[in-house]
Design an enzyme around this catalytic site. Structure first.
Site, PDB file in Angstrom:
ATOM      1  N   HIS A  62     -14.676  -2.926  56.416  1.00 11.44           N
ATOM      2  CA  HIS A  62     -15.152  -3.660  55.234  1.00 11.44           C
ATOM      3  C   HIS A  62     -16.330  -2.944  54.591  1.00 11.44           C
ATOM      4  O   HIS A  62     -16.454  -2.899  53.366  1.00 11.44           O
ATOM      5  CB  HIS A  62     -15.554  -5.077  55.681  1.00 11.44           C
ATOM      6  CG  HIS A  62     -16.118  -5.933  54.599  1.00 11.44           C
ATOM      7  ND1 HIS A  62     -17.452  -6.252  54.523  1.00 11.44           N
ATOM      8  CD2 HIS A  62     -15.545  -6.558  53.549  1.00 11.44           C
ATOM      9  CE1 HIS A  62     -17.675  -7.028  53.481  1.00 11.44           C
ATOM     10  NE2 HIS A  62     -16.530  -7.232  52.872  1.00 11.44           N
TER      11      HIS A  62
ATOM     12  N   ARG B 208     -15.147  -5.327  60.269  1.00  9.12           N
ATOM     13  CA  ARG B 208     -16.382  -5.266  59.467  1.00  9.12           C
ATOM     14  C   ARG B 208     -16.798  -3.816  59.219  1.00  9.12           C
ATOM     15  O   ARG B 208     -17.345  -3.501  58.163  1.00  9.12           O
ATOM     16  CB  ARG B 208     -17.512  -6.074  60.112  1.00  9.12           C
ATOM     17  CG  ARG B 208     -18.738  -6.252  59.193  1.00  9.12           C
ATOM     18  CD  ARG B 208     -19.659  -7.370  59.644  1.00  9.12           C
ATOM     19  NE  ARG B 208     -19.074  -8.673  59.467  1.00  9.12           N
ATOM     20  CZ  ARG B 208     -19.055  -9.350  58.317  1.00  9.12           C
ATOM     21  NH1 ARG B 208     -19.639  -8.857  57.231  1.00  9.12           N
ATOM     22  NH2 ARG B 208     -18.469 -10.522  58.244  1.00  9.12           N
TER      23      ARG B 208
ATOM     24  N   SER C  16     -11.478 -10.254  51.332  1.00 13.85           N
ATOM     25  CA  SER C  16     -11.528  -8.845  51.739  1.00 13.85           C
ATOM     26  C   SER C  16     -10.999  -8.677  53.158  1.00 13.85           C
ATOM     27  O   SER C  16     -10.205  -7.771  53.438  1.00 13.85           O
ATOM     28  CB  SER C  16     -12.974  -8.323  51.676  1.00 13.85           C
ATOM     29  OG  SER C  16     -13.479  -8.413  50.367  1.00 13.85           O
TER      30      SER C  16
END
Lengths: 214, 214
Positions: B43, B40, B17
């Site tokens: 994400h 993040r 990812s």
């Protein structure tokens, strides 16, 4: 530093927020049963993409309400989503929310079978003998396993909230759920979603059934 | 229905990812200390806006690490954010995460003073005698009260993660924090943010300090 703040009483902040969201959605026509769900997803993310990407199967909202009135259990794939679901509202309806991700038997099953823990969670949930609503905000593998369990005739959920977020098999897992004609679903098509969106959709469904003056 | 899935082992999904996110960010140059935090946040939301809206005060990341190495407490404004912070990583560093939103004394103080519970939480936290990191993903009133407490000389946090989401005083509350030259901060400028983003930023900071092979 002086920054002018809008004066809004604590108890009025949510109402004011929803008024702003409705105003910015403009003359866009939303299904009246779906609108509170779409607006709450936007409220929790400030992302108006949810006005376009949330897909409802026919009568998904009414079917969800029916299940919640029968004391359905909501099963999530993260403890974050579980934490975000309003417990007072659940209690009023005799419903419960569960997440099995941190369970020892789930960790062992996932290790033994080489799956994600989310897959093991879905298998554990499939053995429950109560009406089930799945609220999946994180793991596409959970959605894929739900699809398989349904196709194998081992599971018949009342509703699937399919809103995992991410980049690996997320889009595909949602298309699998969208292909299910016989299982009510609310799906955030594409990459977006999350535990916050999963909880927000649960709460939007609950809030229309309960007295929120608590 | 047949939908081709990408074959990725469970333990490799996150790495894959992040590779996709990095690829889609293209030749955009990110500060190497900030990049894992920005990635993040993307994400956890699939929202690339966080590549633009996350603002870091000078040396915010290094100062956060310093506090975490000294066993700082992270204070959140929602139990959802608290749930989302990785407990194993916290334990490795001797840190803790706390949310006072459901505390009885907080409810009483808020009622007595006509404030939000988030404001009462910040006042409770201000009396703690440990290094403090605030991770605010929901309540602009929490950020506004933090700003006031700092200006009154009653609070000196190690870091403020200012990422409330929403429509009423959210933008303004973040600008207040951005105006603080003497308090390290990471702020999602604009309306976006959330408990998921607050937790993701905490985890991104933690993961660079600990061994994640658990």
């Amino acid at each position: 530093m002086k920054i002018p703040l809008e004066t809004v009483l604590p108890q009025d902040i949510e109402t004011r927020s929803f008024a702003i969201i409705a105003a910015e959605l403009g003359d866009r026509v939303l299904d009246p049963l779906q609108a509170p769900i779409i607006q709450r997803a936007i409220h929790t993310s400030a992302d108006f993409d949810y006005a376009d990407n949330l897909i409802f199967s026919p009568h998904a909202v009414e079917k969800a309400w029916q299940a919640l009135r029968q004391g359905a259990w909501i099963v999530t794939d993260t403890n974050m989503a579980k934490t975000g679901v309003n417990k007072t509202a659940l209690r009023q309806l005799g419903c419960e929310v569960h997440c099995f991700m941190a369970d020892e038997d789930v960790a062992q099953a996932a290790k033994a079978n080489g799956t994600t823990r989310a897959v093991a969670c879905m298998e554990k949930a499939a053995s429950l003998k109560v009406p089930l609503i799945f609220a999946i905000g994180n793991a596409p593998t959970a959605l894929i396993r739900l699809y398989e369990l349904i196709r194998e005739g081992r599971l018949k959920p009342e509703l699937i909230i399919g809103v995992p977020v991410g980049f690996v098999n997320v889009v595909e897992s949602k298309e699998l759920i969208l292909s299910l004609d016989d299982v009510p679903h609310i799906v955030a098509r594409g990459r977006k979603g999350g535990s916050n969106i999963a909880a927000a959709i649960c709460n939007a469904l609950l809030y229309q059934l309960v007295d929120r003056a608590y």
